[in-house]
Design an enzyme around this catalytic site. Structure first.
Site, PDB file in Angstrom:
ATOM      1  N   GLN A  20     -17.513 -14.927  55.769  1.00  0.00           N
ATOM      2  CA  GLN A  20     -18.064 -16.398  56.852  1.00  0.00           C
ATOM      3  C   GLN A  20     -17.405 -16.324  57.854  1.00  0.00           C
ATOM      4  O   GLN A  20     -18.231 -17.339  58.695  1.00  0.00           O
ATOM      5  CB  GLN A  20     -18.270 -17.361  56.180  1.00  0.00           C
ATOM      6  CG  GLN A  20     -19.654 -16.704  54.371  1.00  0.00           C
ATOM      7  CD  GLN A  20     -19.081 -18.335  53.375  1.00  0.00           C
ATOM      8  OE1 GLN A  20     -18.144 -17.884  52.833  1.00  0.00           O
ATOM      9  NE2 GLN A  20     -20.634 -18.697  53.456  1.00  0.00           N
ATOM     10  N   ARG A  77      -7.854 -22.699  50.687  1.00  0.00           N
ATOM     11  CA  ARG A  77      -8.563 -21.733  50.009  1.00  0.00           C
ATOM     12  C   ARG A  77      -9.097 -21.202  50.618  1.00  0.00           C
ATOM     13  O   ARG A  77      -9.653 -21.289  51.352  1.00  0.00           O
ATOM     14  CB  ARG A  77      -9.279 -22.425  48.393  1.00  0.00           C
ATOM     15  CG  ARG A  77      -9.993 -20.793  47.724  1.00  0.00           C
ATOM     16  CD  ARG A  77     -10.989 -21.476  47.184  1.00  0.00           C
ATOM     17  NE  ARG A  77     -12.020 -20.061  46.305  1.00  0.00           N
ATOM     18  CZ  ARG A  77     -12.581 -19.816  46.068  1.00  0.00           C
ATOM     19  NH1 ARG A  77     -14.593 -20.514  46.920  1.00  0.00           N
ATOM     20  NH2 ARG A  77     -13.325 -18.915  45.651  1.00  0.00           N
ATOM     21  N   HIS A 121     -14.219 -11.807  48.017  1.00  0.00           N
ATOM     22  CA  HIS A 121     -15.432 -13.124  48.294  1.00  0.00           C
ATOM     23  C   HIS A 121     -16.478 -12.162  48.907  1.00  0.00           C
ATOM     24  O   HIS A 121     -16.596 -12.272  50.021  1.00  0.00           O
ATOM     25  CB  HIS A 121     -14.720 -14.228  48.864  1.00  0.00           C
ATOM     26  CG  HIS A 121     -15.812 -15.433  49.450  1.00  0.00           C
ATOM     27  ND1 HIS A 121     -15.191 -17.155  48.626  1.00  0.00           N
ATOM     28  CD2 HIS A 121     -17.071 -16.083  49.511  1.00  0.00           C
ATOM     29  CE1 HIS A 121     -16.111 -17.790  49.150  1.00  0.00           C
ATOM     30  NE2 HIS A 121     -17.268 -16.796  48.842  1.00  0.00           N
ATOM     31  N   GLU A 167     -17.224 -16.108  42.498  1.00  0.00           N
ATOM     32  CA  GLU A 167     -18.818 -16.268  41.344  1.00  0.00           C
ATOM     33  C   GLU A 167     -19.452 -14.323  41.606  1.00  0.00           C
ATOM     34  O   GLU A 167     -20.024 -13.858  42.484  1.00  0.00           O
ATOM     35  CB  GLU A 167     -19.606 -16.685  42.543  1.00  0.00           C
ATOM     36  CG  GLU A 167     -19.319 -18.518  43.075  1.00  0.00           C
ATOM     37  CD  GLU A 167     -20.130 -18.492  44.290  1.00  0.00           C
ATOM     38  OE1 GLU A 167     -20.742 -17.812  44.546  1.00  0.00           O
ATOM     39  OE2 GLU A 167     -20.271 -19.964  44.253  1.00  0.00           O
ATOM     40  N   ASN A 298     -17.222 -23.843  41.045  1.00  0.00           N
ATOM     41  CA  ASN A 298     -18.122 -23.889  42.550  1.00  0.00           C
ATOM     42  C   ASN A 298     -19.317 -24.108  42.052  1.00  0.00           C
ATOM     43  O   ASN A 298     -19.847 -23.794  41.180  1.00  0.00           O
ATOM     44  CB  ASN A 298     -18.682 -22.726  43.133  1.00  0.00           C
ATOM     45  CG  ASN A 298     -17.003 -21.779  43.593  1.00  0.00           C
ATOM     46  OD1 ASN A 298     -16.029 -21.961  43.448  1.00  0.00           O
ATOM     47  ND2 ASN A 298     -17.349 -20.838  44.146  1.00  0.00           N
ATOM     48  N   TYR A 300     -22.215 -27.058  43.179  1.00  0.00           N
ATOM     49  CA  TYR A 300     -23.107 -28.166  44.257  1.00  0.00           C
ATOM     50  C   TYR A 300     -24.139 -28.281  44.052  1.00  0.00           C
ATOM     51  O   TYR A 300     -24.692 -29.772  44.323  1.00  0.00           O
ATOM     52  CB  TYR A 300     -23.629 -26.537  45.271  1.00  0.00           C
ATOM     53  CG  TYR A 300     -22.729 -26.470  46.225  1.00  0.00           C
ATOM     54  CD1 TYR A 300     -22.244 -26.359  47.407  1.00  0.00           C
ATOM     55  CD2 TYR A 300     -22.333 -25.406  45.262  1.00  0.00           C
ATOM     56  CE1 TYR A 300     -21.593 -26.013  48.093  1.00  0.00           C
ATOM     57  CE2 TYR A 300     -21.681 -24.290  46.377  1.00  0.00           C
ATOM     58  CZ  TYR A 300     -20.691 -24.625  47.511  1.00  0.00           C
ATOM     59  OH  TYR A 300     -19.754 -24.015  48.029  1.00  0.00           O
ATOM     60  N   GLU A 368     -14.930 -24.918  44.974  1.00  0.00           N
ATOM     61  CA  GLU A 368     -16.375 -25.145  45.285  1.00  0.00           C
ATOM     62  C   GLU A 368     -17.226 -26.524  45.661  1.00  0.00           C
ATOM     63  O   GLU A 368     -17.241 -26.288  44.520  1.00  0.00           O
ATOM     64  CB  GLU A 368     -16.898 -24.024  45.921  1.00  0.00           C
ATOM     65  CG  GLU A 368     -16.299 -23.263  46.553  1.00  0.00           C
ATOM     66  CD  GLU A 368     -17.252 -21.695  47.415  1.00  0.00           C
ATOM     67  OE1 GLU A 368     -18.900 -22.183  47.784  1.00  0.00           O
ATOM     68  OE2 GLU A 368     -16.793 -20.738  47.561  1.00  0.00           O
ATOM     69  N   TRP A 415     -16.129 -27.429  50.317  1.00  0.00           N
ATOM     70  CA  TRP A 415     -16.652 -25.873  51.160  1.00  0.00           C
ATOM     71  C   TRP A 415     -18.152 -27.150  52.133  1.00  0.00           C
ATOM     72  O   TRP A 415     -18.642 -27.437  51.498  1.00  0.00           O
ATOM     73  CB  TRP A 415     -17.535 -25.718  49.765  1.00  0.00           C
ATOM     74  CG  TRP A 415     -18.212 -24.049  51.113  1.00  0.00           C
ATOM     75  CD1 TRP A 415     -19.072 -24.580  51.537  1.00  0.00           C
ATOM     76  CD2 TRP A 415     -17.720 -22.390  51.159  1.00  0.00           C
ATOM     77  NE1 TRP A 415     -19.214 -23.030  52.356  1.00  0.00           N
ATOM     78  CE2 TRP A 415     -18.757 -22.260  51.992  1.00  0.00           C
ATOM     79  CE3 TRP A 415     -16.461 -22.511  50.577  1.00  0.00           C
ATOM     80  CZ2 TRP A 415     -17.636 -21.074  52.567  1.00  0.00           C
ATOM     81  CZ3 TRP A 415     -16.092 -21.205  50.908  1.00  0.00           C
ATOM     82  CH2 TRP A 415     -16.892 -20.701  51.826  1.00  0.00           C
ATOM     83  N   GLU A 422     -23.564 -18.160  56.930  1.00  0.00           N
ATOM     84  CA  GLU A 422     -23.644 -18.204  55.805  1.00  0.00           C
ATOM     85  C   GLU A 422     -24.846 -17.203  55.088  1.00  0.00           C
ATOM     86  O   GLU A 422     -25.803 -17.878  54.347  1.00  0.00           O
ATOM     87  CB  GLU A 422     -25.101 -20.209  55.593  1.00  0.00           C
ATOM     88  CG  GLU A 422     -24.957 -20.319  53.661  1.00  0.00           C
ATOM     89  CD  GLU A 422     -24.131 -20.307  52.878  1.00  0.00           C
ATOM     90  OE1 GLU A 422     -22.792 -20.671  53.458  1.00  0.00           O
ATOM     91  OE2 GLU A 422     -24.893 -20.203  51.708  1.00  0.00           O
ATOM     92  N   TRP A 423     -23.927 -16.317  55.108  1.00  0.00           N
ATOM     93  CA  TRP A 423     -24.815 -15.240  54.381  1.00  0.00           C
ATOM     94  C   TRP A 423     -25.839 -14.949  54.763  1.00  0.00           C
ATOM     95  O   TRP A 423     -26.425 -14.632  55.962  1.00  0.00           O
ATOM     96  CB  TRP A 423     -24.484 -15.204  52.743  1.00  0.00           C
ATOM     97  CG  TRP A 423     -23.516 -15.805  52.745  1.00  0.00           C
ATOM     98  CD1 TRP A 423     -22.931 -16.714  51.938  1.00  0.00           C
ATOM     99  CD2 TRP A 423     -21.995 -14.726  52.311  1.00  0.00           C
ATOM    100  NE1 TRP A 423     -21.551 -17.108  51.639  1.00  0.00           N
ATOM    101  CE2 TRP A 423     -20.910 -14.988  51.919  1.00  0.00           C
ATOM    102  CE3 TRP A 423     -21.617 -13.701  52.294  1.00  0.00           C
ATOM    103  CZ2 TRP A 423     -19.685 -14.748  51.765  1.00  0.00           C
ATOM    104  CZ3 TRP A 423     -20.603 -12.869  52.897  1.00  0.00           C
ATOM    105  CH2 TRP A 423     -19.486 -13.627  51.805  1.00  0.00           C
TER     106      TRP A 423
HETATM  107  C1  BGC Z   1     -20.586 -19.106  47.617  1.00  0.00           C
HETATM  108  C2  BGC Z   1     -19.827 -19.573  49.516  1.00  0.00           C
HETATM  109  C3  BGC Z   1     -21.050 -20.535  50.463  1.00  0.00           C
HETATM  110  C4  BGC Z   1     -21.209 -21.499  49.035  1.00  0.00           C
HETATM  111  C5  BGC Z   1     -22.701 -22.352  49.435  1.00  0.00           C
HETATM  112  C6  BGC Z   1     -21.007 -20.405  47.010  1.00  0.00           C
HETATM  113  O1  BGC Z   1     -21.861 -19.986  46.416  1.00  0.00           O
HETATM  114  O2  BGC Z   1     -19.450 -19.188  47.431  1.00  0.00           O
HETATM  115  O3  BGC Z   1     -19.464 -18.301  49.378  1.00  0.00           O
HETATM  116  O4  BGC Z   1     -21.127 -19.973  51.369  1.00  0.00           O
HETATM  117  O5  BGC Z   1     -21.679 -21.054  48.210  1.00  0.00           O
HETATM  118  O6  BGC Z   1     -23.911 -21.322  49.497  1.00  0.00           O
END
Ligand code: BGC
Length: 463
Positions: A20, A77, A121, A167, A298, A300, A368, A415, A422-423
């Protein structure tokens, strides 16, 4: 304003991953990996971009570490790119790749920042993917353990905190069911995600065994794994919805952590998946159980979960759940979440308490947590990220509440440090506390950077 103080030795950090941010995708002997290849396929990355250059961290090491130092973080990290170190994933070592990570580690230590290293990762070396089939190959654990050994050998004198995987459920689901991440497979969505995850678990256990048997005593470090989590909030008080939420937990966190805790997958998975779910031998179970010094979380968002009788072929058909999005408290923020779900700070507290209870109150590191935002064209607007500050305040307060309730949280990694690749979203999502101008690679702090800097200095969050 109420203030919540954190313990004296609490660790504050930021997190990133190699593909990333690094760029330099074919420099200094690095071999290609599955994301290099995947991003070249038309239509896979929403804005047609890739991490080939990313934010060119590879050529900005000094600057980036100085910026972390100015933030006051005690830890950082980051992940190592397997094919930068072993271009073919096995065999010949790329000393230039080793030198790159040595420089980064040394710069961090000089700045008083502890490196927390993720070994994987998401970038399987392309040679291993093409020769053996990557994570679908039964013998892949030996390759991963050999790579891990090399990292412990070369970096373990200075790196004291390791994570094997980032993950595993995202690797399995996105890479082998939905096909939205490398290697982009969708051919056998009923079996391949489970096979992939199974091999990830065994690879984890082998790498940890290598660390414990050959390095841990003299290097005096710790090793864990970082799991992807969301909080499944039952949509109602009805027993069937509460059971559905329980199953949703089993199929995410339980899937990847129950085997490490008690040597097998959750009963609800076995019941619904039958033979599709692989089994562990007694020797494998021995290797798996207790193979972590801490659990990385992690986190969110939360999802509202209700029962479903549908038994379709899709994932939720298997779990027997329905996810309703955007129905929790924080409606105003929902549009920022590309993966579905809602910001719901109390869900973070509940998740942490659940993980702690289910797994015998282990040490936990928040590896994260952060805020999704669309990338804005106007830099000045991008820098005024007040929603991120609101989110972080609320989530950190919820984390503190969990700690007050007895959850053993040792540290927190935001994060992410920079807006980055972002993938499959490409550069359309900006999650950093530093904005990056891609025309000149200039890094500029957003308001959230000053917020985080102060929070670290105070070691407290105010609400
Ligand atoms: C991942 C990160 C990603 C982030 C936000 C996580 O799933 O480890 O690489 O950027 O979430 O989507």
């Amino acid at each position: 304003m109420a203030s919540r103080q954190f313990p004296e030795h609490f660790v504050w950090g930021t997190a990133t991953s190699s593909y990333q941010i690094e760029g330099a995708w074919d420099e200094d002997g690095k071999g290609p990996h599955i994301w290099d290849a995947y991003a070249m396929l038309p239509g896979r990355i929403k804005d047609g971009s890739s991490g080939a250059i990313a934010i060119d961290h590879y050529h900005h090491l000094e600057e980036d570490v100085a910026l972390m130092k100015s933030l006051g973080v005690q830890a950082y990290r980051f992940s190592m790119c397997w094919s930068r170190i072993l271009p073919r994933g096995e065999g010949e070592v790329n000393e230039a790749g080793i030198a790159f990570y040595n420089r980064l580690i040394d710069l961090l230590l000089e700045a008083g920042i502890a490196p927390y290293v993720t070994l994987y990762h998401w970038e399987m070396p392309l040679a291993l993917e093409m020769t053996y089939g990557g994570w679908l190959y039964e013998g892949i654990d030996d390759h991963f353990a050999a790579y891990a050994r090399l990292c412990f050998e070369r970096f373990g004198d200075r790196v004291k905190q390791w994570m094997t995987f980032n993950e595993s459920n995202a690797i399995a689901e996105c890479g082998y069911r939905w096909g939205v991440h490398a290697p982009g497979r969708m051919a056998n969505p009923d079996t391949e995600p489970y096979l992939c995850a199974h091999h990830l678990l065994l690879s984890h256990a082998k790498a940890v065994a290598v660390y414990r048997q050959e390095f841990q005593a003299q290097q005096n470090g710790q090793i864990g794994i970082a799991h992807n989590t969301y909080w499944p909030e039952p949509a109602s008080e009805k027993a069937e919805d509460r059971e559905a939420a329980e199953r949703a937990f089993d199929f995410t966190v339980g899937w990847l952590h129950d085997p490490l805790y008690r040597g097998d997958y959750p009963a609800s998975m076995r019941q619904r998946l039958g033979e599709k779910l692989p089994s562990f031998s007694p020797e494998e179970q021995k290797l798996l159980i207790g193979s972590y010094d801490y659990i990385g979380i992690n986190h969110y968002l939360s999802k509202s979960v209700s029962h479903s009788d549908e038994l379709g072929d899709d994932f939720s058909g298997v779990i027997g759940t329905k996810m309703k999005e955007g129905c929790l408290d924080f409606d105003a923020w929902d549009q920022g979440y590309p993966h579905g779900g809602s910001a719901y700070p109390d869900g973070f507290r509940k998740l942490l308490e659940k993980v702690s209870q289910r797994y015998g109150q282990p040490p936990i590191v928040i590896t994260e947590n952060g805020f999704f935002q669309e990338t804005l064209a106007e830099t000045s607007a991008a820098l005024a990220d007040d929603d991120r500050i609101t989110y972080l305040n609320a989530y950190l307060a919820a984390m503190h509440d969990a700690m007050t309730a007895g959850v053993d949280v040792l540290g927190y990694f935001l994060w992410t440090l920079f807006d980055n690749f972002e993938w499959s979203e490409g550069y359309q999502v900006a999650m950093g506390i530093y904005h990056v101008d891609h025309t000149n690679m200039r890094r500029t702090p957003k308001r959230s950077a000053a917020f985080y800097q102060k929070l670290i200095a105070d070691n407290a969050v105010s609400l």
